[in-house]
Design a protein around this motif. Structure first.
Motif, PDB file in Angstrom:
ATOM      1  N   ALA A  41      -9.919 -11.404   3.209  1.00  0.00           N
ATOM      2  CA  ALA A  41      -8.808 -12.242   3.651  1.00  0.00           C
ATOM      3  C   ALA A  41      -7.750 -12.403   2.567  1.00  0.00           C
ATOM      4  O   ALA A  41      -6.564 -12.488   2.853  1.00  0.00           O
ATOM      5  N   GLU A  42      -8.193 -12.435   1.307  1.00  0.00           N
ATOM      6  CA  GLU A  42      -7.265 -12.677   0.200  1.00  0.00           C
ATOM      7  C   GLU A  42      -6.562 -11.407  -0.262  1.00  0.00           C
ATOM      8  O   GLU A  42      -5.460 -11.450  -0.776  1.00  0.00           O
ATOM      9  N   SER A  43      -7.212 -10.247  -0.111  1.00  0.00           N
ATOM     10  CA  SER A  43      -6.655  -9.009  -0.634  1.00  0.00           C
ATOM     11  C   SER A  43      -5.623  -8.426   0.322  1.00  0.00           C
ATOM     12  O   SER A  43      -5.541  -8.791   1.484  1.00  0.00           O
ATOM     13  N   LEU A  44      -4.837  -7.506  -0.212  1.00  0.00           N
ATOM     14  CA  LEU A  44      -3.845  -6.801   0.587  1.00  0.00           C
ATOM     15  C   LEU A  44      -4.531  -5.613   1.243  1.00  0.00           C
ATOM     16  O   LEU A  44      -5.323  -4.910   0.612  1.00  0.00           O
ATOM     17  N   VAL A  45      -4.233  -5.368   2.497  1.00  0.00           N
ATOM     18  CA  VAL A  45      -4.881  -4.286   3.232  1.00  0.00           C
ATOM     19  C   VAL A  45      -4.650  -2.957   2.520  1.00  0.00           C
ATOM     20  O   VAL A  45      -3.555  -2.657   2.069  1.00  0.00           O
ATOM     21  N   SER A  46      -5.725  -2.166   2.402  1.00  0.00           N
ATOM     22  CA  SER A  46      -5.608  -0.857   1.759  1.00  0.00           C
ATOM     23  C   SER A  46      -6.687   0.067   2.299  1.00  0.00           C
ATOM     24  O   SER A  46      -7.747  -0.374   2.735  1.00  0.00           O
ATOM     25  N   VAL A  47      -6.406   1.369   2.234  1.00  0.00           N
ATOM     26  CA  VAL A  47      -7.359   2.394   2.673  1.00  0.00           C
ATOM     27  C   VAL A  47      -7.281   3.555   1.685  1.00  0.00           C
ATOM     28  O   VAL A  47      -6.184   3.940   1.269  1.00  0.00           O
ATOM     29  N   ASP A  48      -8.414   4.101   1.312  1.00  0.00           N
ATOM     30  CA  ASP A  48      -8.443   5.284   0.463  1.00  0.00           C
ATOM     31  C   ASP A  48      -8.516   6.511   1.355  1.00  0.00           C
ATOM     32  O   ASP A  48      -9.599   6.895   1.803  1.00  0.00           O
ATOM     33  N   THR A  49      -7.370   7.113   1.629  1.00  0.00           N
ATOM     34  CA  THR A  49      -7.345   8.273   2.523  1.00  0.00           C
ATOM     35  C   THR A  49      -7.869   9.534   1.844  1.00  0.00           C
ATOM     36  O   THR A  49      -7.971  10.578   2.483  1.00  0.00           O
ATOM     37  N   ASP A  97       3.483   5.124   6.181  1.00  0.00           N
ATOM     38  CA  ASP A  97       2.334   5.714   5.479  1.00  0.00           C
ATOM     39  C   ASP A  97       1.182   5.967   6.445  1.00  0.00           C
ATOM     40  O   ASP A  97       0.005   5.696   6.148  1.00  0.00           O
ATOM     41  N   ALA A  98       1.535   6.511   7.597  1.00  0.00           N
ATOM     42  CA  ALA A  98       0.532   6.857   8.617  1.00  0.00           C
ATOM     43  C   ALA A  98      -0.318   5.660   9.024  1.00  0.00           C
ATOM     44  O   ALA A  98      -1.512   5.773   9.273  1.00  0.00           O
ATOM     45  N   GLY A  99       0.323   4.497   9.093  1.00  0.00           N
ATOM     46  CA  GLY A  99      -0.362   3.303   9.581  1.00  0.00           C
ATOM     47  C   GLY A  99      -1.129   2.530   8.540  1.00  0.00           C
ATOM     48  O   GLY A  99      -1.812   1.561   8.883  1.00  0.00           O
ATOM     49  N   THR A 100      -1.016   2.904   7.248  1.00  0.00           N
ATOM     50  CA  THR A 100      -1.793   2.233   6.213  1.00  0.00           C
ATOM     51  C   THR A 100      -0.960   1.249   5.387  1.00  0.00           C
ATOM     52  O   THR A 100      -1.524   0.456   4.637  1.00  0.00           O
ATOM     53  N   ARG A 101       0.346   1.298   5.489  1.00  0.00           N
ATOM     54  CA  ARG A 101       1.192   0.447   4.644  1.00  0.00           C
ATOM     55  C   ARG A 101       1.146  -1.005   5.137  1.00  0.00           C
ATOM     56  O   ARG A 101       1.265  -1.266   6.327  1.00  0.00           O
ATOM     57  N   PRO A 102       0.983  -1.949   4.227  1.00  0.00           N
ATOM     58  CA  PRO A 102       1.001  -3.361   4.629  1.00  0.00           C
ATOM     59  C   PRO A 102       2.343  -3.770   5.208  1.00  0.00           C
ATOM     60  O   PRO A 102       3.387  -3.247   4.815  1.00  0.00           O
ATOM     61  N   GLY A 173      -1.064  -8.365   5.170  1.00  0.00           N
ATOM     62  CA  GLY A 173      -0.430  -7.082   5.432  1.00  0.00           C
ATOM     63  C   GLY A 173      -0.818  -6.422   6.729  1.00  0.00           C
ATOM     64  O   GLY A 173      -0.226  -5.417   7.115  1.00  0.00           O
ATOM     65  N   LEU A 174      -1.831  -6.960   7.432  1.00  0.00           N
ATOM     66  CA  LEU A 174      -2.204  -6.376   8.717  1.00  0.00           C
ATOM     67  C   LEU A 174      -1.104  -6.576   9.751  1.00  0.00           C
ATOM     68  O   LEU A 174      -0.847  -5.714  10.587  1.00  0.00           O
ATOM     69  N   LYS A 175      -0.460  -7.735   9.684  1.00  0.00           N
ATOM     70  CA  LYS A 175       0.638  -8.020  10.598  1.00  0.00           C
ATOM     71  C   LYS A 175       1.953  -7.916   9.848  1.00  0.00           C
ATOM     72  O   LYS A 175       1.985  -7.935   8.611  1.00  0.00           O
ATOM     73  N   GLU A 256       5.936  -4.053  -1.591  1.00  0.00           N
ATOM     74  CA  GLU A 256       4.935  -4.581  -0.671  1.00  0.00           C
ATOM     75  C   GLU A 256       4.795  -6.093  -0.851  1.00  0.00           C
ATOM     76  O   GLU A 256       4.434  -6.567  -1.923  1.00  0.00           O
ATOM     77  N   GLY A 257       5.125  -6.830   0.195  1.00  0.00           N
ATOM     78  CA  GLY A 257       5.025  -8.276   0.156  1.00  0.00           C
ATOM     79  C   GLY A 257       6.168  -8.959  -0.572  1.00  0.00           C
ATOM     80  O   GLY A 257       6.149 -10.181  -0.741  1.00  0.00           O
ATOM     81  N   LYS A 258       7.162  -8.194  -0.998  1.00  0.00           N
ATOM     82  CA  LYS A 258       8.304  -8.753  -1.737  1.00  0.00           C
ATOM     83  C   LYS A 258       9.601  -8.312  -1.066  1.00  0.00           C
ATOM     84  O   LYS A 258      10.179  -7.286  -1.410  1.00  0.00           O
TER      85      LYS A 258
END
Length: 337
Positions: A41-49, A97-102, A173-175, A256-258
């Motif tokens: 919940a606290e972290s920013l959404v991320s994926v290691d593609t 970013d193919a759906g991964t960017r916050p 970042g999910l929304k 991101e977030g700014k």
């Protein structure tokens, strides 16, 4: 007899110790799960593609990602693997970013969240149907076959995103970023000035965007015109577009977030871009399409009546939105934003 009682006592002691160990293990497991949930919940959404699976499933995942990044090349009007989309935009123009960017229509939870009730359609949609919504609306196309390679690969990629991330529904970042809704209407005229200052250098004065050198797709996509997203697309709603703009534009001034744009500026630019009196847009291919069949479920910035409230199409489109929100909350209904 004494030995028998000693044996029973020993067994009971072992049973008690086992229960204590299990309780400690369970409580530790629950604590670990709670810590993971808090961390997600606290972290920013991320994926290691970079950790995509191997084998034929991995091939599907990789092709699905390619379709997100290079939609027009594969399935656009001149696509090498089929002609499904009607313009040369790519999925990643909105789902960055193919759906991964916050904060950019992030897709990491989509495989978990569908099937899902959608007010716009007034029914429960499968994930495949939701994918085809995007193919048909912003991309002006025709539906992908549900059992075709492209649909299966996109869904495989979305499953990979879901499996490869540690997120909760509240992960940052999910929304898209929220915007504070002012007490005045968004202004297309103010937005026109802001567009010239912040957007015109990429998307052009006439909103047609900038085509890439090879004419396969856009370097910067169109934001209005007959090859841009059409009415009924999520981006055609002023508040929805403003939320996306706040988190993403101008692309070289926003981190991101700014955000770079203020909430009011994002709303005004969205009002100008989506001003159908100033700009042309493609029309739906069928007159049978009905959005928000249950009028009380309409998003507050959806501008096509009829409405079950006393507000005009103009106010629904540009605001002020707070009176609309107050009205529906007074009816005991949470308004969709």
């Amino acid at each position: 007899m004494k030995k028998k009682y000693q044996y029973i006592t020993f067994l009971l002691l072992l049973f008690a110790l086992a229960n204590v160990a299990q309780l400690v293990s369970c409580s530790g497991s629950k604590a670990e799960e709670a810590d993971k949930a808090d961390s997600a919940a606290e972290s920013l959404v991320s994926v290691d593609t970079g950790k995509m699976p191997g084998g034929k499933y991995g091939d599907a995942v990789r092709y699905g990602r390619e379709l997100m990044l290079h939609t027009a090349y594969y399935i656009g009007p001149e696509g090498i693997n089929g002609h499904y989309t009607g313009n040369k935009m790519n999925c990643t123009n909105c789902h960055r970013d193919a759906g991964t960017r916050p904060y950019a229509f992030n897709l990491v939870r989509s495989f978990r969240d569908y099937p899902q009730y959608r007010a716009r359609e007034g029914r429960i949609l499968s994930l495949a149907e939701r994918i085809n919504n995007c193919v048909m609306r912003p991309n002006l196309g025709r539906p992908l076959p549900l059992d075709g390679k492209e649909m299966i690969s996109i869904m495989a990629y979305l499953k990979f995103l879901s499996d490869s991330s540690n997120v909760s529904k509240t992960t940052k970042g999910l929304k898209n970023m929220e915007v504070e809704l002012p007490n005045v209407a968004a202004s297309s005229d103010r937005g026109e000035v802001l567009y010239a200052q912040n957007c015109e250098r990429c998307h052009a004065k006439n909103g047609e965007g900038k085509m890439r050198f090879d004419n396969v797709t856009y370097e910067y996509p169109p934001v209005w015109g007959l090859l841009a997203y059409r009415p009924g697309s999520s981006m055609h709603r002023v508040v929805k577009l403003a939320q996306w703009l706040k988190g993403n534009m101008p692309y070289d001034k926003t981190a991101e977030g700014k955000p770079f744009l203020t909430d009011a500026e994002a709303l005004d630019i969205a009002a100008f871009v989506n001003d159908d009196k100033k700009h042309k847009r493609p029309l739906p291919k069928t007159t049978k399409e009905v959005d928000y069949p249950h009028y009380e479920e309409k998003a507050i910035d959806y501008d096509k009546g009829p409405f079950k409230d006393p507000f005009s199409e103009q106010q629904h489109k540009y605001g002020p939105y707070k009176p609309i929100i107050d009205y529906w909350e007074g009816q005991g209904i949470k308004p969709a934003i």
